[in-house]
Design a protein around this motif. Sequence first.
Motif, PDB file in Angstrom:
ATOM      1  N   LEU A 108       0.884  -0.884   0.023  1.00  0.00           N
ATOM      2  CA  LEU A 108       0.035  -0.282  -0.174  1.00  0.00           C
ATOM      3  C   LEU A 108       1.299   1.283  -0.104  1.00  0.00           C
ATOM      4  CD1 LEU A 108      -2.463   1.496   0.299  1.00  0.00           C
ATOM      5  CD2 LEU A 108      -2.466   1.212   2.564  1.00  0.00           C
ATOM      6  N   ARG A 109       1.521   1.250   1.056  1.00  0.00           N
ATOM      7  CA  ARG A 109       2.744   2.451   1.094  1.00  0.00           C
ATOM      8  C   ARG A 109       3.285   2.549   1.740  1.00  0.00           C
ATOM      9  NH1 ARG A 109      -2.503   4.580   2.045  1.00  0.00           N
ATOM     10  NH2 ARG A 109      -2.090   5.576   0.142  1.00  0.00           N
ATOM     11  N   VAL A 110       4.326   2.925   2.459  1.00  0.00           N
ATOM     12  CA  VAL A 110       5.281   3.025   3.482  1.00  0.00           C
ATOM     13  C   VAL A 110       5.176   4.777   4.488  1.00  0.00           C
ATOM     14  CG1 VAL A 110       7.592   3.338   4.506  1.00  0.00           C
ATOM     15  CG2 VAL A 110       7.608   2.362   2.499  1.00  0.00           C
ATOM     16  N   TYR A 111       4.983   3.999   5.708  1.00  0.00           N
ATOM     17  CA  TYR A 111       4.193   5.554   6.605  1.00  0.00           C
ATOM     18  C   TYR A 111       6.015   5.706   7.216  1.00  0.00           C
ATOM     19  CZ  TYR A 111      -0.385   4.966   5.485  1.00  0.00           C
ATOM     20  OH  TYR A 111      -1.704   5.305   4.826  1.00  0.00           O
ATOM     21  N   TRP A 112       6.489   7.302   7.469  1.00  0.00           N
ATOM     22  CA  TRP A 112       7.442   7.335   7.886  1.00  0.00           C
ATOM     23  C   TRP A 112       7.286   8.545   9.230  1.00  0.00           C
ATOM     24  CZ3 TRP A 112      12.482   5.643   7.662  1.00  0.00           C
ATOM     25  CH2 TRP A 112      13.184   6.378   8.041  1.00  0.00           C
ATOM     26  N   GLN A 125      13.437  15.479   5.350  1.00  0.00           N
ATOM     27  CA  GLN A 125      11.943  14.912   5.934  1.00  0.00           C
ATOM     28  C   GLN A 125      10.941  15.485   4.632  1.00  0.00           C
ATOM     29  OE1 GLN A 125      10.673  17.272   9.863  1.00  0.00           O
ATOM     30  NE2 GLN A 125      11.336  15.229  10.791  1.00  0.00           N
ATOM     31  N   GLN A 126      11.547  16.365   4.140  1.00  0.00           N
ATOM     32  CA  GLN A 126      10.908  16.718   2.910  1.00  0.00           C
ATOM     33  C   GLN A 126      11.443  15.679   1.521  1.00  0.00           C
ATOM     34  OE1 GLN A 126      10.406  21.051   1.908  1.00  0.00           O
ATOM     35  NE2 GLN A 126      10.165  21.066  -0.036  1.00  0.00           N
ATOM     36  N   SER A 127      12.281  15.727   1.418  1.00  0.00           N
ATOM     37  CA  SER A 127      13.025  14.431   0.522  1.00  0.00           C
ATOM     38  C   SER A 127      12.792  13.404  -0.264  1.00  0.00           C
ATOM     39  CB  SER A 127      14.308  14.864   0.339  1.00  0.00           C
ATOM     40  OG  SER A 127      14.913  14.118   1.817  1.00  0.00           O
ATOM     41  N   ILE A 128      12.291  13.103   1.631  1.00  0.00           N
ATOM     42  CA  ILE A 128      11.660  11.750   1.918  1.00  0.00           C
ATOM     43  C   ILE A 128      10.058  11.607   1.649  1.00  0.00           C
ATOM     44  CG2 ILE A 128      10.815   9.728   4.196  1.00  0.00           C
ATOM     45  CD1 ILE A 128      13.642  11.090   5.603  1.00  0.00           C
ATOM     46  N   PRO A 132       8.644   7.705  -4.084  1.00  0.00           N
ATOM     47  CA  PRO A 132       6.951   7.509  -4.478  1.00  0.00           C
ATOM     48  C   PRO A 132       6.809   6.107  -3.543  1.00  0.00           C
ATOM     49  CG  PRO A 132       9.059   6.509  -5.508  1.00  0.00           C
ATOM     50  CD  PRO A 132       9.838   7.765  -4.642  1.00  0.00           C
ATOM     51  N   ASP A 133       5.775   5.846  -2.931  1.00  0.00           N
ATOM     52  CA  ASP A 133       4.952   4.543  -1.918  1.00  0.00           C
ATOM     53  C   ASP A 133       5.690   5.366  -1.006  1.00  0.00           C
ATOM     54  OD1 ASP A 133       4.000   3.664  -4.362  1.00  0.00           O
ATOM     55  OD2 ASP A 133       5.642   2.320  -4.461  1.00  0.00           O
ATOM     56  N   VAL A 134       5.641   7.168  -0.393  1.00  0.00           N
ATOM     57  CA  VAL A 134       6.188   7.007   0.918  1.00  0.00           C
ATOM     58  C   VAL A 134       5.214   8.204   1.017  1.00  0.00           C
ATOM     59  CG1 VAL A 134       7.781   7.794   2.707  1.00  0.00           C
ATOM     60  CG2 VAL A 134       8.496   5.955   0.949  1.00  0.00           C
ATOM     61  N   LYS A 135       4.988   7.967   2.081  1.00  0.00           N
ATOM     62  CA  LYS A 135       4.239   8.941   3.243  1.00  0.00           C
ATOM     63  C   LYS A 135       4.653   9.452   4.383  1.00  0.00           C
ATOM     64  CE  LYS A 135      -0.506  10.880   4.340  1.00  0.00           C
ATOM     65  NZ  LYS A 135      -0.515  11.964   3.580  1.00  0.00           N
ATOM     66  N   VAL A 136       5.061  10.791   4.645  1.00  0.00           N
ATOM     67  CA  VAL A 136       5.717  11.202   6.255  1.00  0.00           C
ATOM     68  C   VAL A 136       4.574  12.192   6.836  1.00  0.00           C
ATOM     69  CG1 VAL A 136       7.523  12.980   7.028  1.00  0.00           C
ATOM     70  CG2 VAL A 136       7.841  11.970   4.750  1.00  0.00           C
ATOM     71  N   ARG A 137       4.696  11.526   8.153  1.00  0.00           N
ATOM     72  CA  ARG A 137       3.754  11.626   9.042  1.00  0.00           C
ATOM     73  C   ARG A 137       4.359  12.511  10.254  1.00  0.00           C
ATOM     74  NH1 ARG A 137      -1.302  12.279  10.314  1.00  0.00           N
ATOM     75  NH2 ARG A 137      -1.840  10.178  10.573  1.00  0.00           N
ATOM     76  N   LEU A 138       4.154  13.531  10.598  1.00  0.00           N
ATOM     77  CA  LEU A 138       4.426  14.313  11.579  1.00  0.00           C
ATOM     78  C   LEU A 138       4.364  14.624  12.674  1.00  0.00           C
ATOM     79  CD1 LEU A 138       6.526  16.903   9.487  1.00  0.00           C
ATOM     80  CD2 LEU A 138       7.862  14.598  10.385  1.00  0.00           C
ATOM     81  N   GLY A 139       4.772  14.190  14.221  1.00  0.00           N
ATOM     82  CA  GLY A 139       4.152  14.789  15.722  1.00  0.00           C
ATOM     83  C   GLY A 139       5.405  15.756  15.847  1.00  0.00           C
ATOM     84  N   ASN A 140       5.295  16.490  17.024  1.00  0.00           N
ATOM     85  CA  ASN A 140       5.634  17.690  17.234  1.00  0.00           C
ATOM     86  C   ASN A 140       7.670  17.602  17.969  1.00  0.00           C
ATOM     87  OD1 ASN A 140       6.328  20.192  17.717  1.00  0.00           O
ATOM     88  ND2 ASN A 140       5.223  20.850  19.445  1.00  0.00           N
ATOM     89  N   LEU A 141       8.386  18.366  18.221  1.00  0.00           N
ATOM     90  CA  LEU A 141       9.647  17.697  19.128  1.00  0.00           C
ATOM     91  C   LEU A 141       9.611  19.290  19.918  1.00  0.00           C
ATOM     92  CD1 LEU A 141      11.721  16.025  17.856  1.00  0.00           C
ATOM     93  CD2 LEU A 141      13.091  17.919  16.695  1.00  0.00           C
ATOM     94  N   ASN A 142       9.460  18.449  20.818  1.00  0.00           N
ATOM     95  CA  ASN A 142       9.561  19.567  21.902  1.00  0.00           C
ATOM     96  C   ASN A 142      10.908  20.408  22.591  1.00  0.00           C
ATOM     97  OD1 ASN A 142      11.174  17.733  24.009  1.00  0.00           O
ATOM     98  ND2 ASN A 142       9.780  17.102  24.876  1.00  0.00           N
TER      99      ASN A 142
END
Length: 322
Positions: A108-112, A125-128, A132-142
Amino acid sequence: MGIGHRPVHGAGMPENEPRMKDSQIATALGDLGSRVEQTNELLQRMLAEVAKTPSTHAIFVDAGYVYAAAGLLVAGTEDRRAFDLDAEGMIEAFIDKARTIFADSRLLRVYWYDGARRRIHTPEQQSIAELPDVKVRLGNLNANNQQKGVDSLIRSDLESLARHRAISDAALVGGDEDLVSAVEAAQGYGARVHLWGIEAADGSNQAEPLLWEVDSQRTFDLDFCRPYITRRAVTTFENEGAPPPSRDEVRFVGAQIAATWLAERGRDTMAELLPGHPYLPGPVDQDLLIEAERVLQRSLRGHAVLRRALRDGFWQHLQAQY
């Protein structure tokens, strides 16, 4: 015949109710049989279509775990600033491994999953995300460089995809015990969850409760990780032979960095540091030192007095803003 008694016609049937003829019964049974046959044909076609549809898998990567575990294994450090990770190469390696393990399944895809200040993509992170087939999901960094919200993102995606039958198998690259609830949620909807880990340099880097819950477990060794980790060269400065900067100079640089971080990281993030005064969390203190050395173009290692001046300038500016 007594009063109130009525004659009974047929086998106990009311007088005015028509009786179904044998031919009508035969017709009704024929219609019912035809409908059953049509239903069976429809079910057979549906089962045939399901059999043709390949199963689907997805790969869920906790980037913080990968950086820390692979960095420690190959470069001897968890500090991201000390090495480079070929994320594209490692993601492709994960995809290839999944093709082997889930031979009759499609990706389906890779979630990063990673952390970022105010959830704004870094250039890396933008280059990742552009792969193709990659979705970057971001949490926060304290303020302590700790990821926040990544585990909840993993759980949300795992549960949603499993609930909608979008995946039959999930390869989870991580080690945090907080991922147990994500595994249980996906399994509750029928998905199988396979835990992938990176060989620990010492001891274990995956929580036992997580190992207990998953359907299978696989570990990638040093030879697998080595091609994707490159240790950075130690920074040298041209003016090391010059006299060290004054305390006032270093204090001013500390204030400059505090002002820059306020603009880049946001007031809320920086306010998290205030209760710890006069101490800075280790990762933040390291960031401050490295940034100051870059500005001054010389090392402050071994100059305890100058490092205190750096922190003083940093705190002085920060406290003046609140």
